[in-house]
Design a protein around this motif. Sequence first.
Motif, PDB file in Angstrom:
ATOM      1  N   GLU A 205       0.864  -1.187   0.000  1.00  0.00           N
ATOM      2  CA  GLU A 205       0.000   0.000   0.000  1.00  0.00           C
ATOM      3  C   GLU A 205       0.901   1.237   0.000  1.00  0.00           C
ATOM      4  O   GLU A 205       1.822   1.312   0.799  1.00  0.00           O
ATOM      5  CB  GLU A 205      -0.828   0.060   1.287  1.00  0.00           C
TER       6      GLU A 205
ATOM      7  N   HIS B 208       2.828   0.533   3.422  1.00  0.00           N
ATOM      8  CA  HIS B 208       2.696  -0.713   4.178  1.00  0.00           C
ATOM      9  C   HIS B 208       3.000  -1.898   3.296  1.00  0.00           C
ATOM     10  O   HIS B 208       2.601  -1.926   2.134  1.00  0.00           O
ATOM     11  CB  HIS B 208       1.263  -0.898   4.700  1.00  0.00           C
TER      12      HIS B 208
ATOM     13  N   ARG C 147      -2.054 -12.141   8.313  1.00  0.00           N
ATOM     14  CA  ARG C 147      -1.344 -11.175   7.470  1.00  0.00           C
ATOM     15  C   ARG C 147      -0.333 -10.449   8.337  1.00  0.00           C
ATOM     16  O   ARG C 147      -0.702  -9.881   9.359  1.00  0.00           O
ATOM     17  CB  ARG C 147      -2.358 -10.195   6.871  1.00  0.00           C
TER      18      ARG C 147
ATOM     19  N   HIS D  41       1.527  -7.253   8.715  1.00  0.00           N
ATOM     20  CA  HIS D  41       1.257  -5.920   8.180  1.00  0.00           C
ATOM     21  C   HIS D  41       2.387  -5.008   8.659  1.00  0.00           C
ATOM     22  O   HIS D  41       2.394  -4.580   9.808  1.00  0.00           O
ATOM     23  CB  HIS D  41      -0.101  -5.494   8.757  1.00  0.00           C
TER      24      HIS D  41
HETATM   25 MG    MG Z   1      -2.393  -1.188   5.522  1.00  0.00          MG
END
Ligand code: MG
Length: 456
Positions: free
Chosen positions: A9, A123, A205, A207
């Motif tokens: 991201e 991210h 996940r 992150h």
């Molecule tokens: Mg994120």
Amino acid sequence: MDRRIIGIETEYGIAHSHPGSRSITPEEVARYLFKPVVEWGRSSNVFLTNGARLYLDVGSHPEYATSECDDLLGLISQDLAGESVMRSLIERGEALMHEDGIQGSIYLFKNNSDSAGNSFGCHENYMIPRKLEFSRLSELMIPFLVTRQLICGAGKVNLAGDNCGFHFSQRADHVWEGVSSATTRSRPIINTRDEPHADAERFRRMHVIVGDSNMSQTTQLLKVGATDLVLRLIESGAILGDLKLENPIRSIREISRDLTGRQEVRLASGRSMSALEIQRFFLQHVTAFVEKNGAHHAHVSRVLELWERALDAIETQNLGLIEKDIDWAIKKRLTDAYMAKNSLELSSPRVAQIDLTYHDISLERGLFHVLERRGAATTVVTPESVEEAVTVAPQTTRAKIRGEFIKAAREHGRDVTADWLHLKVNDAQGATVLLKDPFVTEDAAATELINAIRGV
Ligand code: MG
Ligand code: ATP
Ligand code: MG
């Protein structure tokens, strides 16, 4: 898990130059950028035919989140496609702004801090098996991530606080916690919010919030490639010894400020190690792991070679070894040359401007892009693959299905909703299609939905 789902991201910084025109706020600029998106998507939060998410959250930082990728070069192409999407938004947004009598240009920066001291993120998302013990994972991951800026920082002319100078990372000064479930208020290294975007019984996940946005394709390859390898090492259950840092947040700032990599950081055990030693530790373990288990994709040797070269360059202070490959070194070479040519100090606003313009995504103005065109920055993917990634999703993950769904909806003018897990046609009675496994590329219910949109 041999293949891994990874997504990036990126939040972009925004500005408007207004020679002789009234100035408008970043929020207003963002509204112009997203006007065409809202027109076709009925929202400023949409998914694209390449499976990616394009959105404007609170505030004024447009964000592009790549679709789920399982191949490093595919991921880099998808991330660069995001830059290309943003350039198209600028072109249309500027035209609309000019129609309203507001002159000037719109700028988007792929960086992580603005002149007012605000920070915005990049991210990384790595899918991991649910059965992996998260506390062990983060204990081993944090020393790696805190020192990873040596090999993949974006570089920063940092004039804030003590110890001004050219630093490794933009994001280091804006991280406040090791692990936490908040991303903005307390900004952690790893976010623990348990939102796997997949079957929660099988997957989780990881992150990662701490990274800098990268301009350089080789730096991107090294950042994600090395992190994936360290994850694999941890997933294998390897015993790695205790590198727990006494104070990760103090360490990350100190390490960012020391381009020799020799700054000692204290471990919880009472020992001290330098950032270089910690990175060498991980590189050695990963190399041994790959020798024993083999390479799991075609670019592992390139990642390891880059990693070693970056650490050698810092250790010997021969930055020429990485001046075309690692963002901070590319930028340092540029700012050093500019200062020498114009007899400027690092504190000159003109040097800060060079730092900022390095991240301008405009192909004409952006200094990174100018360098790349001149052959001063190594590339990893072809312009054709980036061009393709603007409209076509990765074909080996569920992003393929989402992409086809969005494409059908747009071609037939249908009102649909999608997210990472779901597909739904809003103006029809049909059920919501759920895609729990990110590796699926075919799904009977989704095919039915897409066929219904296409009227076949
Ligand atoms: Mg994120
Ligand atoms: P925030 O924007 O608050 O950080 P978020 O991390 O949930 O929230 P998105 O911006 O929607 O937000 O981005 C999600 C990212 O995770 C995308 O890049 C996507 O490709 C990736 N992703 C999707 N599914 C998975 C998965 N199962 N495992 C790992 N990554 C995934
Ligand atoms: Mg996001």
